[in-house]
Design an enzyme around this catalytic site. Structure first.
Site, mmCIF file in Angstrom:
data_model
loop_
_atom_site.group_PDB
_atom_site.id
_atom_site.type_symbol
_atom_site.label_atom_id
_atom_site.label_comp_id
_atom_site.label_asym_id
_atom_site.label_seq_id
_atom_site.Cartn_x
_atom_site.Cartn_y
_atom_site.Cartn_z
ATOM 1 N N THR A 162 38.049 25.766 40.293
ATOM 2 C CA THR A 162 37.900 26.689 41.426
ATOM 3 C C THR A 162 36.450 27.179 41.516
ATOM 4 O O THR A 162 35.684 27.021 40.561
ATOM 5 C CB THR A 162 38.818 27.911 41.204
ATOM 6 N N THR A 212 38.834 30.686 34.675
ATOM 7 C CA THR A 212 37.811 31.526 35.308
ATOM 8 C C THR A 212 37.663 32.862 34.586
ATOM 9 O O THR A 212 36.569 33.429 34.515
ATOM 10 C CB THR A 212 38.143 31.756 36.802
ATOM 11 N N CYS A 255 43.696 31.256 31.427
ATOM 12 C CA CYS A 255 43.025 31.278 32.737
ATOM 13 C C CYS A 255 41.578 30.893 32.459
ATOM 14 O O CYS A 255 40.917 31.536 31.640
ATOM 15 C CB CYS A 255 43.095 32.675 33.360
ATOM 16 N N CYS A 280 41.837 24.711 35.642
ATOM 17 C CA CYS A 280 42.405 25.917 36.248
ATOM 18 C C CYS A 280 43.873 25.828 35.899
ATOM 19 O O CYS A 280 44.500 24.773 36.109
ATOM 20 C CB CYS A 280 42.203 25.920 37.762
ATOM 21 N N LYS A 315 49.603 29.996 43.812
ATOM 22 C CA LYS A 315 49.772 31.399 43.407
ATOM 23 C C LYS A 315 50.740 32.129 44.339
ATOM 24 O O LYS A 315 51.409 33.071 43.926
ATOM 25 C CB LYS A 315 48.415 32.119 43.400
ATOM 26 N N ARG A 371 39.482 37.442 39.651
ATOM 27 C CA ARG A 371 38.288 36.877 39.005
ATOM 28 C C ARG A 371 37.439 36.140 40.024
ATOM 29 O O ARG A 371 36.205 36.181 39.973
ATOM 30 C CB ARG A 371 38.694 35.915 37.880
#
Lengths: 232, 232
Positions: free
Chosen positions: A124, A86, A84, A194, A163, A50
């Site tokens: 983010t 984003t 999520c 986030c 991540k 994304r």
């Protein structure tokens, strides 16, 4: 009353989805398996980035997300959620693909911030650039306290490390500094906007309330699934 | 080579499924979301109790499990797994409902025990009474060291507490005592043959290796999904 089944458009990232599922369990009043709520989860980490798409440097994740939504609807989901933030920049193709509602993590999280005036948004680049929280906070009559360009780039570096499986103390400290900068600029609460952030940043690390978008979405999911909250 | 998608017949119990998903992530060599494997998860805690059914006191969970299997196959799963040992007493209706393979947690866990001769089986009444591990260990030429009736009843009490959200130290100590009793009777390794057990009992608590059926199934799932291990 029959319980409703939530369809989870997941895998963005995979650990954040697992964390969301754990928080759904924790938010459910239950003492046997059968009292818990049903989730249909597409844990699909293969969805194109994304962040890259928002930066104009990668494949559009919209079609993959729309296909997941459709699959979950066909499998029996009554409503959809995406743990999520984003990803909500691509909510439109998801909503167009199905006839069941998508409960927005942005909307429910902003709803949970109504007691504050100035709300810090820890997030983010992709989420910030899409204006998701700015728009929702403005609609709610609240003021967004945003990270600057350097801070949001630093958050992206920290989220990428999480991540990659890294959760060391330096990452937690880095996130805490970015949150503290928002508090210095007047934030009365900070949103972990986030779903990788609450994997390392915890409320006890801040001087103001930390509103975890993962927690809020989990609580709303349980409330809808158990019939406590109506589906809009 | 295209990655394979695992269908997870989950929710039995819900925390064990979340633990399984976390162990799949941990077992995957990945530094970005996209390198992780895709799972389609039916987190369905509403499946009738497997323990009650085996005791002749509850609804047959077979039809619900078969329906879940069919749904996951239709949604695109290439193979199925069930992170619940006792559920494998109902593997037949699951296998009959689909044309994709069900990878048995019992078979892969017994496979992981081949270096030991006497294998302790820490489990619940339903799993023990169905003879799942006894049969698989015998086929592999290994000897099962089993809990007695009092011990298996005590394990059921501890597992029910974990399912109710309780993970206190007394529960861990109780499970360790039951494992130690198997070691006293000659077990060279102990299988955590119920996916709630590794939520509280950890390898460092035993003097012999603890083989977690959850971990073994997670590792095999990743190996199949990434093409390292063929699907039989």
């Amino acid at each position: 009353m029959t319980d409703k089944t939530a369809g989870v458009i997941g895998g963005m990232g995979p650990e954040a989805t697992v964390d969301f599922m754990a928080r759904v369990i924790a938010a459910t009043p239950a003492s046997t398996d059968q009292e818990h709520v049903r989730l249909l989860v597409d844990q699909n980490p293969k969805v194109p980035s994304r962040q890259a798409a928002r930066a104009g440097k990668g494949e559009d994740p919209g079609p993959a997300m729309a296909a997941m939504a459709k699959g979950l609807e066909q499998a029996g989901a009554d409503f959809l959620v995406m743990p999520c933030n984003t990803a909500h920049a691509f909510a439109q193709p998801v909503r167009s693909a199905v006839s069941i509602p998508l409960v927005s993590i942005i909307e429910v999280t902003v709803d949970a911030c109504r007691e504050y005036k100035n709300v810090g948004v820890l997030t983010t680049p992709g989420c910030l650039e899409a204006g998701l929280y700015q728009d929702a906070l403005a609609t709610a009559g609240l003021t967004a306290v945003l990270p600057d360009e350097t801070e949001v780039a630093e958050m992206m570096r920290l989220v990428a490390a999480v991540k990659a499986g890294d959760r060391n103390e330096a990452i937690a400290r880095g996130m805490r500094s970015l949150a503290a900068a928002l508090v210095d600029r007047g934030a009365q609460a900070v949103v972990a906007a986030c779903t990788e952030i609450p994997l390392v940043l915890t409320p006890d690390m801040l001087d103001v309330p930390l509103v975890s978008s993962t927690d809020v979405l989990a609580e709303v999911t349980v409330a809808i699934a158990t019939g406590v909250r109506p589906l809009d």
